[in-house]
Design a protein around this motif. Structure first.
Motif, mmCIF file in Angstrom:
data_model
loop_
_atom_site.group_PDB
_atom_site.id
_atom_site.type_symbol
_atom_site.label_atom_id
_atom_site.label_comp_id
_atom_site.label_asym_id
_atom_site.label_seq_id
_atom_site.Cartn_x
_atom_site.Cartn_y
_atom_site.Cartn_z
ATOM 1 N N ARG A 193 3.537 -57.114 -45.553
ATOM 2 C CA ARG A 193 3.019 -56.183 -44.511
ATOM 3 C C ARG A 193 3.794 -54.826 -44.485
ATOM 4 N NH1 ARG A 193 1.014 -57.180 -39.840
ATOM 5 N NH2 ARG A 193 0.164 -56.026 -38.802
ATOM 6 N N GLU A 194 5.003 -55.076 -44.914
ATOM 7 C CA GLU A 194 5.726 -53.121 -44.979
ATOM 8 C C GLU A 194 4.719 -52.886 -46.799
ATOM 9 O OE1 GLU A 194 7.696 -56.366 -45.333
ATOM 10 O OE2 GLU A 194 8.659 -56.621 -43.672
ATOM 11 N N LEU A 195 4.178 -53.299 -47.068
ATOM 12 C CA LEU A 195 4.566 -52.462 -48.805
ATOM 13 C C LEU A 195 2.880 -52.211 -47.390
ATOM 14 C CD1 LEU A 195 4.666 -54.399 -51.582
ATOM 15 C CD2 LEU A 195 5.662 -52.465 -50.883
ATOM 16 N N LEU A 196 1.938 -52.635 -47.336
ATOM 17 C CA LEU A 196 0.711 -52.458 -46.511
ATOM 18 C C LEU A 196 1.034 -51.035 -45.144
ATOM 19 C CD1 LEU A 196 -2.270 -52.842 -46.414
ATOM 20 C CD2 LEU A 196 -2.059 -54.486 -44.301
ATOM 21 N N LEU A 197 2.300 -51.379 -45.119
ATOM 22 C CA LEU A 197 2.318 -50.607 -43.907
ATOM 23 C C LEU A 197 2.591 -48.702 -44.332
ATOM 24 C CD1 LEU A 197 4.052 -51.698 -40.508
ATOM 25 C CD2 LEU A 197 1.897 -50.563 -40.899
ATOM 26 N N VAL A 198 3.112 -49.354 -45.723
ATOM 27 C CA VAL A 198 3.742 -47.596 -46.714
ATOM 28 C C VAL A 198 2.633 -47.166 -46.845
ATOM 29 C CG1 VAL A 198 4.938 -46.961 -48.167
ATOM 30 C CG2 VAL A 198 6.711 -48.259 -47.298
ATOM 31 N N VAL A 243 10.861 -50.369 -37.928
ATOM 32 C CA VAL A 243 11.043 -49.515 -38.281
ATOM 33 C C VAL A 243 9.362 -48.380 -39.131
ATOM 34 C CG1 VAL A 243 12.116 -47.643 -39.844
ATOM 35 C CG2 VAL A 243 13.188 -49.341 -38.928
ATOM 36 N N LEU A 244 9.024 -49.244 -39.990
ATOM 37 C CA LEU A 244 7.103 -48.914 -40.364
ATOM 38 C C LEU A 244 6.666 -48.212 -39.000
ATOM 39 C CD1 LEU A 244 6.984 -50.422 -43.720
ATOM 40 C CD2 LEU A 244 7.619 -48.377 -43.032
ATOM 41 N N GLY A 245 6.784 -49.580 -38.321
ATOM 42 C CA GLY A 245 5.770 -49.314 -37.812
ATOM 43 C C GLY A 245 5.730 -48.375 -36.442
ATOM 44 N N ALA A 246 7.171 -48.053 -36.042
ATOM 45 C CA ALA A 246 7.749 -46.404 -35.488
ATOM 46 C C ALA A 246 6.716 -45.514 -36.017
ATOM 47 C CB ALA A 246 9.372 -46.995 -35.242
ATOM 48 N N LEU A 247 7.101 -45.506 -36.953
ATOM 49 C CA LEU A 247 6.868 -44.799 -38.278
ATOM 50 C C LEU A 247 5.394 -44.269 -38.380
ATOM 51 C CD1 LEU A 247 8.417 -42.494 -39.196
ATOM 52 C CD2 LEU A 247 7.812 -43.731 -41.386
ATOM 53 N N PHE A 248 4.721 -45.207 -38.256
ATOM 54 C CA PHE A 248 3.480 -44.876 -38.255
ATOM 55 C C PHE A 248 2.976 -44.565 -36.888
ATOM 56 C CE2 PHE A 248 -0.721 -46.828 -36.467
ATOM 57 C CZ PHE A 248 -1.694 -46.875 -37.437
ATOM 58 N N LEU A 249 3.320 -45.282 -35.406
ATOM 59 C CA LEU A 249 3.349 -44.290 -34.150
ATOM 60 C C LEU A 249 3.520 -42.987 -34.460
ATOM 61 C CD1 LEU A 249 3.877 -47.246 -32.010
ATOM 62 C CD2 LEU A 249 1.706 -46.389 -33.049
ATOM 63 N N GLY A 250 4.590 -42.404 -35.007
ATOM 64 C CA GLY A 250 4.883 -41.191 -35.309
ATOM 65 C C GLY A 250 4.221 -40.166 -35.933
#
Length: 339
Positions: free
Chosen positions: A8-13, A269-276
């Motif tokens: 999931r992390e790589l997908l979000l990145v 962290v990546l979920g928050a960064l995505f929203l940011g």
């Protein structure tokens, strides 16, 4: 490709990188290092709050009072700084985290000792903590002229091109990552939410673990209370209104299961960064605030559906493997085969 999508992390990145590239076409300066640093800095408070929310969600609970906790502790610390400017800043930060932890402990005790469902308990304390902030301040604001320069400017000071607010988030991420992956408490969080029955047999006090999860969430909310007030140079009753939903959204988008026991610090962290990235980019390309909310809600729904599909798929695989192996032999059958 399928193996990469499992992470999931790589997908979000990848998604965040694509979003930045797309938005930079409309706003050429969006992908500049200074702009990306500003986005990370703007999202720092959400990242810290999301990590506290993650601890609670891992135990099959939820904390809807984090933003109200932030509001009350921010107001209390701002008023303390205005009334007693001689108090050192480190002591004020410790006081903010302690006060936040105390409010989190109230939530934890209601869930642990009284047995109130977490969504009900924290929905109640959300209103109570907001009301406490109003009673404490009398509805008045604390503005930048009343607070000391060190109180306001410390999180804004730049180090290697990133404000100390951003570095604080990095430090919290590092510490929480170690706690969740390298300590008994971290393993207990995952066990308490993943399989409470097995956790009890393993000697883990599930109720106590949930209590400490709420305390941790409250302490991080208290820290964010100071960071929010110092960054925006104002304290008032309604600061961070609705921010609790953003913390839940960041966790869900990051792959933290609402059923407990599944998730990673990197995902939150990546979920928050995505929203940011979304919230910083949409105004730049002149998207209406109403559409911004609609897009954020759509993303959350898609993330929930994706999580549910992944968990359902795992369940089917377990069942299929069990069918292939056949029924588990009884003790009598085992003894007969051995004879």
């Amino acid at each position: 490709m399928s193996r990469i999508l499992k992470y999931r992390e790589l997908l979000l990145v990848a998604i965040i990188a694509v979003l930045i590239a797309v938005f930079s076409v409309r706003a050429p300066g969006f992908a500049a290092p200074e702009s990306l640093a500003n986005i990370f800095n703007d999202t720092s408070i959400l990242m810290i709050l999301a990590l506290g929310q993650m601890a609670v969600i891992l135990t099959r609970s939820i904390d809807l009072s984090v933003a109200a906790n932030l509001s009350f502790t921010g107001m209390a610390i701002a008023m303390t700084n205005a009334a007693f400017p001689q108090i050192p800043l480190p002591l004020l930060v410790v006081a903010a985290m302690s006060l936040g932890a105390l409010l989190g402990a109230i939530n934890g005790l209601m869930v642990w000792r009284i047995g109130i469902p977490s969504i009900v308990a924290t929905l109640g304390t959300l209103t109570i903590y907001r009301g406490m902030a109003f009673v404490l301040s009398g509805g008045a604001w604390v503005n930048q002229t009343q607070m000391t320069p060190s109180f306001l400017n410390t999180p804004r000071a730049s180090l290697l091109g990133l404000p100390l607010l951003g570095w604080t988030a990095i430090l919290v991420i590092a510490v929480i990552s170690i706690v969740f992956t390298r300590t008994v408490f971290g393993r207990a969080l995952y066990a308490a939410g993943g399989n409470p029955t097995a956790a009890l047999y393993a000697g883990i006090d599930v109720g106590r673990t949930r209590f400490y999860a709420f305390v941790l969430s409250g302490a991080l909310a208290g820290l964010c209370g100071y960071l929010w007030v110092s960054r925006y140079a104002v304290a008032y009753v309604d600061i961070a209104a609705g921010f609790e939903l953003d913390t839940v959204a960041a966790c869900v988008i990051g792959g933290i299961s609402t059923l407990g026991g599944i998730g990673s610090v990197g995902g939150a962290v990546l979920g928050a960064l995505f929203l940011g990235v979304i919230k910083n980019a949409l105004p730049v390309i002149n998207i209406s605030p109403f559409w911004q909310m609609a897009i954020s809600g759509f993303v959350i729904i898609v993330a929930v559906l994706f999580n549910a599909r992944q968990e359902k798929r795992k369940g089917r695989l377990i069942l299929r493997d069990a069918v292939k192996r056949g029924p588990v032999p009884t003790p009598a059958q085992t003894e007969g085969a051995a004879a």
